[in-house]
Write an enzyme that holds these catalytic residues in place. Structure first.
Site, PDB file in Angstrom:
ATOM      1  N   TYR A 136       0.951  -1.200  -0.195  1.00 53.92           N
ATOM      2  CA  TYR A 136       0.136  -0.195   0.060  1.00 53.92           C
ATOM      3  C   TYR A 136       0.906   1.407   0.136  1.00 53.92           C
ATOM      4  CZ  TYR A 136      -4.477  -2.269   1.011  1.00 53.92           C
ATOM      5  OH  TYR A 136      -5.620  -2.901   0.657  1.00 53.92           O
ATOM      6  N   LYS A 187       3.514 -15.425   2.264  1.00 53.73           N
ATOM      7  CA  LYS A 187       3.868 -16.075   1.201  1.00 53.73           C
ATOM      8  C   LYS A 187       5.273 -16.217   1.031  1.00 53.73           C
ATOM      9  CE  LYS A 187       1.627 -17.248  -2.297  1.00 53.73           C
ATOM     10  NZ  LYS A 187       1.381 -18.654  -2.585  1.00 53.73           N
ATOM     11  N   ASP A 244      -6.258  -7.103   4.340  1.00 50.87           N
ATOM     12  CA  ASP A 244      -7.329  -6.523   3.721  1.00 50.87           C
ATOM     13  C   ASP A 244      -8.341  -7.964   2.859  1.00 50.87           C
ATOM     14  OD1 ASP A 244      -9.118  -4.618   2.554  1.00 50.87           O
ATOM     15  OD2 ASP A 244      -8.177  -4.927   0.483  1.00 50.87           O
ATOM     16  N   ASP A 248     -12.160  -9.301   4.694  1.00 49.25           N
ATOM     17  CA  ASP A 248     -13.506  -9.248   4.142  1.00 49.25           C
ATOM     18  C   ASP A 248     -14.025 -10.683   3.930  1.00 49.25           C
ATOM     19  OD1 ASP A 248     -13.509  -6.936   3.345  1.00 49.25           O
ATOM     20  OD2 ASP A 248     -14.522  -7.008   1.468  1.00 49.25           O
TER      21      ASP A 248
HETATM   22  C1  IPM Z   1     -10.493  -1.568   4.029  1.00 47.19           C
HETATM   23  C2  IPM Z   1     -10.547  -0.712   2.667  1.00 47.19           C
HETATM   24  C3  IPM Z   1      -9.373   0.078   2.220  1.00 47.19           C
HETATM   25  C4  IPM Z   1      -7.994  -0.865   2.240  1.00 47.19           C
HETATM   26  C5  IPM Z   1      -9.420   0.937   1.113  1.00 47.19           C
HETATM   27  C6  IPM Z   1     -10.766   1.623   0.929  1.00 47.19           C
HETATM   28  C7  IPM Z   1      -8.297   1.807   0.941  1.00 47.19           C
HETATM   29  O1  IPM Z   1     -10.835  -1.867   1.544  1.00 47.19           O
HETATM   30  O2  IPM Z   1     -10.238  -0.795   4.908  1.00 47.19           O
HETATM   31  O3  IPM Z   1     -10.550  -2.646   4.025  1.00 47.19           O
HETATM   32  O4  IPM Z   1      -7.740  -1.342   1.237  1.00 47.19           O
HETATM   33  O5  IPM Z   1      -7.246  -0.979   3.255  1.00 47.19           O
HETATM   34 MN    MN Z   2     -11.027  -3.764   2.618  1.00 45.43          MN
END
Ligand code: IPM
Ligand code: MN
Ligand code: NAD
Length: 350
Positions: A136, A187, A244, A248
């Site tokens: 990032y 990884k 990230d 999810d």
């Molecule tokens: C999260 C989001 C962010 C990330 C984006 C919006 C920058 O997906 O907080 O999970 O990738 O960190």
């Molecule tokens: Mn995210």
């Protein structure tokens, strides 16, 4: 000094943080709250997603709670001025390197997940995502034109010993107060940054945390194990990008992406940044149907981790659980309550 800086943001952000405000006004009426533009709405008003004043206000508050940023309106904004860039700058500017993302399945929601009840019932699993390093933030990053036509894009994954150590330490400390087990996901089989990650975690473990059970897991296998047998996990520490994605996936175990809060923490004594892990949900924004519980539970984490109000945090957690027990469900959880009605249900339970 402001106790809580609210950054509602874009899309469903303002809808869900409005419910946080109602909860805060009832539960902690003495808390001072300030609100500022952040993300796409700040870009529209000021030409940047995060102004210097807002970053300064964030660093000066005790805790910062944001809704979500981004949306189709800003996809063509210059990369460094996109709402998401503002969020990265906020995280880096606040120095919040450890992102706690708890995948906790509330008992009444055991049937709301797309996974079988027996896989998710009683689930309580914490992802610790490194938040201010990795791909990032690595440089160089660019898209360039190639002489023969076409383009070339580069992102850089980079980690130092110190960055890995400080986030792994948070994971080990957390595990000691939980079920004492850490999985470290990377990884190392293909990436040098993964290899360094594994070596540093191994060394820190034997030096300072031999009492904690440590298992290394390749990140692709971690993704599979999260949907196969998620209850094997207690704490999982991983890098920015894997964290990230894996969080999810873990969110869906809890019933909905709209259920998962997060706390981003830096050095002791610095303010934390609290955010639901979901985005601005352009597909439902403006309809008043978003689930506000991830945002409300982010406030619960702020009460616990930054505002020194553990009793109120316990009360709020219990109220969310009670509201769910009473059958409160937004659309993502298979129900029909609006965002505000879910807020009402939590307030009533309080
Ligand atoms: C999260 C989001 C962010 C990330 C984006 C919006 C920058 O997906 O907080 O999970 O990738 O960190
Ligand atoms: Mn995210
Ligand atoms: P998203 O999380 O916004 O939405 C994914 C899906 O989950 C959508 O179908 C959405 O309706 C649903 N959803 C999300 N939150 C919900 C809630 N509280 N209640 C009910 N349903 C919910 O992800 P996306 O669509 O990939 O991204 C949309 C925008 O949000 C993008 O600009 C992205 O960069 C941004 N984003 C921001 C953050 C953040 O600000 N922290 C996090 C993730 C994505």
């Amino acid at each position: 000094m402001t106790d809580l800086l609210l950054l509602p943001g874009d899309g469903i952000g303002p809808e869900v943080t409005a419910q946080v405000r109602r909860v805060a006004e009832k539960l902690t009426p003495d808390l001072s709250i300030e609100e500022r533009l952040f993300g796409g709405c700040s870009y529209d008003a000021h030409g940047v997603p995060l102004t210097d004043e807002t970053l300064a206000a964030a660093k000066a508050a005790k805790a910062v709670l944001m809704g979500a940023v981004g949306g189709p309106k800003w996809v063509d904004a210059p990369r460094d001025k996109r709402p998401e860039a503002g969020l990265l700058n906020l995280r880096a500017g606040m120095g919040v390197f450890a992102n706690l993302r708890p995948a906790l399945c509330f008992q009444p929601l055991a049937d709301a997940s797309s996974l079988k009840r027996e896989l998710v019932e009683g689930l309580d699993f914490m992802i610790v995502r490194e938040l201010t390093g990795g791909i990032y933030f690595g440089s160089p990053r660019f898209i360039e034109d190639l002489p023969g036509g076409g383009q070339r894009a580069v992102d850089t994954q980079v980690y130092t010993t110190a960055e890995i150590e400080r986030v792994a330490r948070v994971a080990f400390e957390l595990a000691r107060g939980r079920r004492n087990k850490v999985h470290s996901a990377e990884k190392s089989n293909v990436m040098d940054s993964g290899l360094l990650w594994r070596r540093v975690v191994t060394a820190l473990h034997s030096r300072e945390y031999p009492d904690v059970e440590l298992e290394h897991i390749l990140a692709d296998n971690a993704a599979m194990q999260i949907v196969k047998n998620p209850k094997q996990f207690d704490v999982m520490v991983t890098d920015n990008l894997f964290g990230d994605i894996l969080s999810d996936a873990a969110a869906q175990l809890t019933g909905s992406l709209g259920m998962l809060p997060s706390a981003a923490l830096g050095l002791p004594g610095t303010p934390g940044l609290y955010e639901p892990i979901h985005g601005s949900a352009p597909d439902i924004a403006g309809q008043g149907v978003a689930n506000p519980l991830a945002a409300i539970l982010s406030f619960e984490m702020a009460l616990r981790w930054s505002l020194d109000r553990p009793a109120e945090a316990d009360r709020l957690f219990a109220a969310v659980e009670k509201a769910l027990e009473n059958g409160a469900r937004t659309r993502d959880l298979g129900g029909a309550l609006s965002t505000a009605q879910m807020g009402d249900a939590v307030l009533a339970a309080l």
